[in-house]
Design a protein around this motif. Structure first.
Motif, short mmCIF file in Angstrom:
data_model
loop_
_atom_site.label_atom_id
_atom_site.label_comp_id
_atom_site.label_asym_id
_atom_site.label_seq_id
_atom_site.Cartn_x
_atom_site.Cartn_y
_atom_site.Cartn_z
N LYS A 118 0.83 -1.20 0.00
CA LYS A 118 0.00 0.00 0.00
C LYS A 118 0.87 1.26 0.00
O LYS A 118 0.59 2.23 -0.70
CB LYS A 118 -0.93 -0.01 1.22
N SER A 119 1.97 1.23 0.75
CA SER A 119 2.85 2.39 0.85
C SER A 119 3.65 2.66 -0.43
O SER A 119 4.28 3.71 -0.56
CB SER A 119 3.82 2.22 2.02
N ASP A 120 3.61 1.76 -1.40
CA ASP A 120 4.32 1.96 -2.66
C ASP A 120 3.59 2.88 -3.62
O ASP A 120 4.14 3.28 -4.65
CB ASP A 120 4.58 0.62 -3.35
N VAL A 121 2.34 3.20 -3.31
CA VAL A 121 1.55 4.12 -4.12
C VAL A 121 1.30 5.35 -3.27
O VAL A 121 0.72 5.25 -2.19
CB VAL A 121 0.21 3.49 -4.56
N ARG A 122 1.79 6.51 -3.74
CA ARG A 122 1.67 7.71 -2.91
C ARG A 122 1.58 8.96 -3.77
O ARG A 122 1.92 8.94 -4.95
CB ARG A 122 2.84 7.82 -1.96
N LYS A 123 1.15 10.02 -3.13
CA LYS A 123 1.13 11.32 -3.78
C LYS A 123 2.50 11.98 -3.63
O LYS A 123 3.14 11.88 -2.58
CB LYS A 123 0.06 12.23 -3.16
N VAL A 124 2.95 12.60 -4.69
CA VAL A 124 4.15 13.42 -4.67
C VAL A 124 3.78 14.79 -5.21
O VAL A 124 2.71 14.98 -5.80
CB VAL A 124 5.30 12.80 -5.50
N VAL A 125 4.65 15.75 -5.00
CA VAL A 125 4.41 17.11 -5.48
C VAL A 125 5.22 17.32 -6.76
O VAL A 125 6.40 16.99 -6.81
CB VAL A 125 4.84 18.14 -4.42
N LEU A 126 4.57 17.84 -7.77
CA LEU A 126 5.26 18.28 -8.98
C LEU A 126 5.40 19.80 -8.89
O LEU A 126 4.39 20.50 -8.74
CB LEU A 126 4.48 17.91 -10.24
N ALA A 127 6.63 20.26 -8.96
CA ALA A 127 6.87 21.70 -8.85
C ALA A 127 7.73 22.15 -10.03
O ALA A 127 8.71 21.50 -10.38
CB ALA A 127 7.57 22.03 -7.54
N SER A 128 7.33 23.27 -10.61
CA SER A 128 8.05 23.84 -11.73
C SER A 128 8.92 24.98 -11.22
O SER A 128 8.49 25.78 -10.39
CB SER A 128 7.06 24.35 -12.78
N MET A 129 10.14 25.05 -11.73
CA MET A 129 11.05 26.12 -11.34
C MET A 129 11.86 26.57 -12.54
O MET A 129 11.93 25.85 -13.55
CB MET A 129 11.97 25.65 -10.21
N ALA A 130 12.46 27.73 -12.42
CA ALA A 130 13.31 28.24 -13.50
C ALA A 130 14.50 27.31 -13.68
O ALA A 130 15.01 26.73 -12.73
CB ALA A 130 13.80 29.64 -13.16
N HIS A 131 14.94 27.18 -14.92
CA HIS A 131 16.10 26.35 -15.24
C HIS A 131 17.33 27.24 -15.17
O HIS A 131 17.92 27.61 -16.19
CB HIS A 131 15.91 25.75 -16.64
N LYS A 132 17.73 27.61 -13.93
CA LYS A 132 18.90 28.46 -13.75
C LYS A 132 19.48 28.26 -12.36
O LYS A 132 18.79 27.72 -11.46
CB LYS A 132 18.54 29.92 -14.00
#
Length: 135
Positions: free
Chosen positions: A72-86
């Protein structure tokens, strides 16, 4: 900007063909892998896969049918975050998470352009809190 995504972590023996077998099963089922990272330590490997929400249940069934065991713990929510490529962008992003008291257990690139990088961030059961910290 931050959003939530679903990650499935597959633990497999560290031997030739494991990722090929897993990706072939998903491909045959018509399930697209949005992003992945894989690494091995000793005799065990971990493959972290991101899927569109509409594909998560089918992906889980397909992975298990291919012979990989999931908890059960192998399926989880993660955060996708966008940032500048610098330079410095990752420090700013992770600094905001640290200020919120969040401990990262994984972070990997989930996509990139010349100007932006999207990272997948694992923070245990605190994905919603991390998303708020990155608004």
């Amino acid at each position: 900007m931050a959003t939530l995504a679903t990650e499935i972590s597959v633990t497999a023996a560290h031997r030739p063909g494991q990722l090929a077998s897993l990706s072939a099963a998903l491909g045959k089922a018509g399930i697209n892998i949005a992003s992945l990272t894989a690494h091995a330590v000793g005799r065990t490997g971990t493959i972290r896969l991101l899927f569109a929400d509409k594909d998560v249940a089918r992906a889980r069934r397909t992975i298990e049918a291919a012979g990989f065991k999931l908890r059960k713990s192998d399926v989880r929510k993660v955060v996708l975050a966008s940032m500048a490529h610098k330079p410095g962008a990752l420090a700013r992003l992770t600094g905001r998470l640290a200020k919120a008291g969040l401990n990262l257990d994984s972070l990997y690139a989930a996509g990139a352009t010349r100007k932006r990088v999207t990272v997948a961030i694992g923070v245990g059961k605190n994905a919603a809190k991390a998303k708020r910290a990155l608004k």
